[in-house]
Design a protein around this motif. Structure first.
Motif, mmCIF file in Angstrom:
data_model
loop_
_atom_site.group_PDB
_atom_site.id
_atom_site.type_symbol
_atom_site.label_atom_id
_atom_site.label_comp_id
_atom_site.label_asym_id
_atom_site.label_seq_id
_atom_site.Cartn_x
_atom_site.Cartn_y
_atom_site.Cartn_z
ATOM 1 N N GLU A 152 -2.728 -2.025 -3.044
ATOM 2 C CA GLU A 152 -2.751 -2.765 -1.779
ATOM 3 C C GLU A 152 -3.348 -1.934 -0.652
ATOM 4 O O GLU A 152 -4.019 -2.471 0.242
ATOM 5 C CB GLU A 152 -1.331 -3.203 -1.416
ATOM 6 N N GLY A 155 -7.012 -2.254 -0.996
ATOM 7 C CA GLY A 155 -7.438 -3.554 -0.484
ATOM 8 C C GLY A 155 -7.461 -3.590 1.037
ATOM 9 O O GLY A 155 -8.359 -4.191 1.636
ATOM 10 N N SER A 158 -10.498 -1.697 2.173
ATOM 11 C CA SER A 158 -11.678 -2.528 1.948
ATOM 12 C C SER A 158 -11.832 -3.575 3.041
ATOM 13 O O SER A 158 -12.937 -3.816 3.535
ATOM 14 C CB SER A 158 -11.575 -3.199 0.581
ATOM 15 N N TYR A 159 -10.726 -4.199 3.426
ATOM 16 C CA TYR A 159 -10.752 -5.189 4.508
ATOM 17 C C TYR A 159 -11.261 -4.564 5.808
ATOM 18 O O TYR A 159 -12.096 -5.146 6.523
ATOM 19 C CB TYR A 159 -9.353 -5.758 4.695
ATOM 20 N N ASN A 182 -8.916 -11.441 -2.902
ATOM 21 C CA ASN A 182 -8.160 -10.397 -3.589
ATOM 22 C C ASN A 182 -6.664 -10.666 -3.573
ATOM 23 O O ASN A 182 -5.944 -10.212 -4.468
ATOM 24 C CB ASN A 182 -8.451 -9.033 -2.972
ATOM 25 N N ASP A 186 -4.087 -10.252 -6.578
ATOM 26 C CA ASP A 186 -2.962 -9.334 -6.365
ATOM 27 C C ASP A 186 -1.619 -10.029 -6.552
ATOM 28 O O ASP A 186 -0.651 -9.407 -7.001
ATOM 29 C CB ASP A 186 -3.046 -8.721 -4.967
ATOM 30 N N LYS A 240 -10.328 -7.606 -8.206
ATOM 31 C CA LYS A 240 -10.775 -6.321 -7.660
ATOM 32 C C LYS A 240 -12.147 -5.935 -8.175
ATOM 33 O O LYS A 240 -12.947 -5.349 -7.435
ATOM 34 C CB LYS A 240 -9.750 -5.240 -8.004
#
Length: 738
Positions: A152, A155, A158-159, A182, A186, A240
């Motif tokens: 997480e 993620g 990445s955001y 995602n 997730d 992912k």
């Protein structure tokens, strides 16, 4: 040796001081921190270099000792529940940590110059260092809960990085799309983790595998439920690693800065899904339906990614679909049980694709220096061309990366992709045919990207900006530079007219009558003075990582050369994991067998290169007839059908197979309609009932208020009258009741 392994848990926390210190500095000393912002690149690179040295040492020890080490500490301890965190050092961990750190260091060096003029320079390095922490923590995790925690965090990074330029609507929309897509995977991953804990009572990998194997062997568990939980775990990897059908976020993620595309969306973050499947492969191997699902999804993804890359005009999106296709090859290999082949291709592809993305960033940087090239134009390959003389180092490095991805020997990706293709014949002839055909498509679209970008002439012509002599010109690049002037000028601009044909485009009126090679440039006329802005090669700090990645692209494939067992470093490296999976190491291959297996794949690659060169190279030549496709498809009465087919194929590829449109219509549109219906029910029904009761109470109160006169006798008379009426009406009912 043991001491080195014991300190492996420190690796994720080494890059962490950089984002912490940047945050504290911006909070307490904002002016000084911003004035000294360029100094923060040094500690970012230094700390990640420490992780790289430590990871290299671990990898060398893995090759020499062929052992697995795990250190675990209790976090929470109860009678029936124990939650632990720890560090697992095995070949998969060392491979991933090496990729993350080596590619990460080169991207950080590259970014120091690429992001130098960006106002978010400090924020960029803080995000990148925190991403490195999250990714290293992910690959060193010893249990599913720890993996999910860092999963997480990756993620979230990445955001933040995709939406780095959040003031641009495409970037903000892209990061939201990536985040939501995602979350779907997730959520499945979380359900799968909880399901397997309910089955086995453990989050630790080794305990989980052993307990599950015993339960399945003794037929003490519902196999359908186990298959469902495994499919949910795989859903996290699908999202992912941008596998079909959750791949839609990856091309839009190219709205972030190019170094982010090179690090996160080519070499590391999208490889997290491959890492998860490889880590859980002992679990998936005992569930044949899941292995078939993994190989099927991988096959669909590799073919879909290759076909969608055929007609892309944005250079980064073309490379993004290429990444999607190559990840499909890795997923196919894992689904076939070819653990070695999948990880081998993971290594070779990471360096080659990082080279291509950084090369595309150098091209974009070069094009943005040309006045009149806005950010959207600077990534459009159709509007490029003729950059060979201006960016020779970038061109050479990009060319080598292209050859590697096409599978041309002796470059890196040839060895790994050829191994996957050969293994596919033993698994499924249908999957093998698709994989081999995709190898030819890969060569075609990669050389299409190369030819459109570097060969021929820049497609520009004399045109008065905005159609009037007193027009004002203002261009803002991603670097924060701007050029503006209200005086008369004449601007060489690109022609935006593009053909809808699949293999061809309309002729451009290149102006070469005066100035010869000056058709490569834009010309501004200020007070009858010409100012030339040439595309130029990037600075040394951007070229140095490209040259290092070229070396990796040339030689990293040698670690898996199959000719001599004593030279096969990769097999020695992966020996502990291969033995744990009860798989046999690949035997050495003689030259005759190797050439026999490689002939078809290399022939397909050269055929794809030939077709791309035949269809795109002449477009930029001095020939008068640029419409090559017209002479290519002169098939008499069948020509119209051929044109319709090509146009339909072009539209299908350029519009992403209409998958995004389908999702927008079915899911996004359906959710919005449901939200509107819920909103209507809440406002009109729920609020209507509440407001209606209030209004009725108000009017009843107002009516009763007017009945009051202040006389007790009147009140008593009214009271007894109401009681009498009540008794007269309900007396028969009460009598019957009692």
């Amino acid at each position: 040796m043991q001491q080195t392994y014991q300190y492996g848990w420190i690796l994720p926390f080494v890059p962490l001081p950089v984002p912490m210190l940047i945050g504290v500095g911006l909070l307490l000393f904002p002016t000084a921190t911003k004035n000294l912002r360029r100094m923060w690149a040094f500690p970012s690179i230094l700390l990640l270099s420490i992780v790289m040295i430590f990871s290299t040492n671990l990898s060398i020890q893995q090759v020499n000792s062929s052992s697995i080490h795990q250190y675990v500490w209790s976090w929470t301890l109860d009678n029936d529940f124990s939650l632990e965190f720890g560090c697992l050092i095995d070949p998969l961990t060392s491979i991933m940590s090496m990729l993350i750190t080596t590619v990460g260091i080169m991207v950080l060096i590259y970014s120091d110059n690429y992001m130098a003029h960006d106002q978010g320079y400090l924020r960029f390095f803080a995000y990148m260092s925190f991403f490195s922490t999250s990714m290293v923590g992910l690959v060193t995790s010893s249990n599913l809960i720890q993996i999910y925690f860092f999963w997480e965090l990756v993620g979230m990074c990445s955001y933040l990085l995709i939406g780095f330029w959040f003031t641009r609507p495409p970037a903000s929309n892209a990061c939201q799309k990536a985040f939501v897509t995602n979350r779907v995977g997730d959520f499945g991953l979380l359900l799968g983790i909880l399901g397997f804990y309910w089955i086995t009572g453990s989050f630790e990998f080794r305990d989980l595998f052993e307990i599950l194997n015993n339960l399945i062997y003794n037929n003490e568990v519902n196999f359908s439920f186990v298959t469902l939980c495994a499919a949910l775990l795989f859903a996290g990897a699908v999202a992912k690693s941008a596998q079909f059908p959750l791949h839609v976020w990856l091309p839009d993620a190219m709205e972030g800065p190019t170094p982010i595309s090179a690090l996160i969306h080519a070499a590391t973050m999208v490889a997290a899904g491959i890492f998860l499947v490889a880590r859980l492969l002992p679990l998936f191997l005992v569930i044949p339906h899941i292995m078939n699902l993994i190989s099927l999804i991988g096959t669909i993804t590799l073919l879909l990614g290759a076909t969608l890359a055929l007609a892309q005009k944005d250079i980064k999106r073309g490379l993004a679909y290429s990444t999607m296709s190559q990840l499909g090859y890795m997923m196919l290999a894992l689904g076939m049980g070819s653990y070695r082949s999948a990880l081998f291709h993971l290594i070779t592809h990471a360096y080659s694709k990082a080279l291509l993305f950084l090369g595309s960033g150098s091209v974009i940087h070069s094009m943005e220096t040309v006045v009149g090239y806005s950010p959207d134009k600077s990534q459009n390959m159709v509007l490029m061309g003729g950059l060979t003389k201006h960016v020779p180092i970038t061109k050479t490095s990009f060319f080598l990366g292209t050859l590697s991805l096409c599978g041309i020997p002796p470059l890196a990706c040839f060895w790994s992709k050829d191994e996957i293709l050969n293994d596919s014949w033993l698994y499924s002839p249908i999957f093998a045919i698709i994989a081999w055909a995709t190898a030819g498509l890969t060569a075609f679209y990669m050389f299409r990207i190369y030819l459109l970008t570097f060969e021929g002439h820049l497609n520009i012509h004399f045109q008065n900006y905005s159609g009037n002599q007193n027009a004002s010109f203002y261009s803002i690049s991603l670097w924060g530079k701007g050029y503006s002037n209200n005086k008369n000028f004449c601007l060489l601009r690109m022609n935006n007219n593009e053909s809808s044909s699949f293999f061809s485009k309309k002729s451009y009126n290149n102006v070469r009558k005066k100035g010869g090679e000056k058709s490569f440039i834009n010309i501004l006329r200020f007070d009858n003075k010409k100012v030339f802005f040439y595309p130029y090669e990037s600075d040394n700090t951007m070229l140095f990582p490209l040259l290092l990645l070229v070396l990796f692209t040339l030689f990293v494939g040698s670690i898996g050369v199959p000719f001599r067992t004593d030279l096969d470093i990769l097999t020695k490296w992966l020996a502990p994991s291969i033995n744990f999976l009860d798989q046999k190491s690949k035997d050495s291959t003689d030259w005759y067998e190797f050439f026999q297996n490689a002939t078809l794949s290399v022939s397909l690659a050269y055929f794809g290169i030939f077709i791309a060169s035949f269809l795109y190279k002449p477009i930029y030549s001095s020939l008068k007839n640029f419409d090559l496709i017209n002479s290519f498809v002169k098939l008499g009465p069948k020509r119209k059908h051929w044109d319709k087919f090509l146009n339909a194929l072009y539209d299908w590829s350029y519009n992403r197979a209409y998958i995004d449109t389908f999702y927008t219509t079915s899911f996004t549109g359906g959710i919005r309609e449901l939200a509107q219906l819920t909103h209507f029910f809440d406002r009109q029904v729920i609020d209507g009932i509440t407001n209606g009761v209030g209004i009725m109470s108000f009017f009843v109160g107002e009516g009763i208020k007017n009945l009051g006169g202040g006389r007790i006798s009147s009140y008593l008379f009214f009271y007894f009258s109401c009681v009498s009426v009540f008794l007269l009406v309900y007396f028969p009912f009460l009598n019957h009741l009692f």
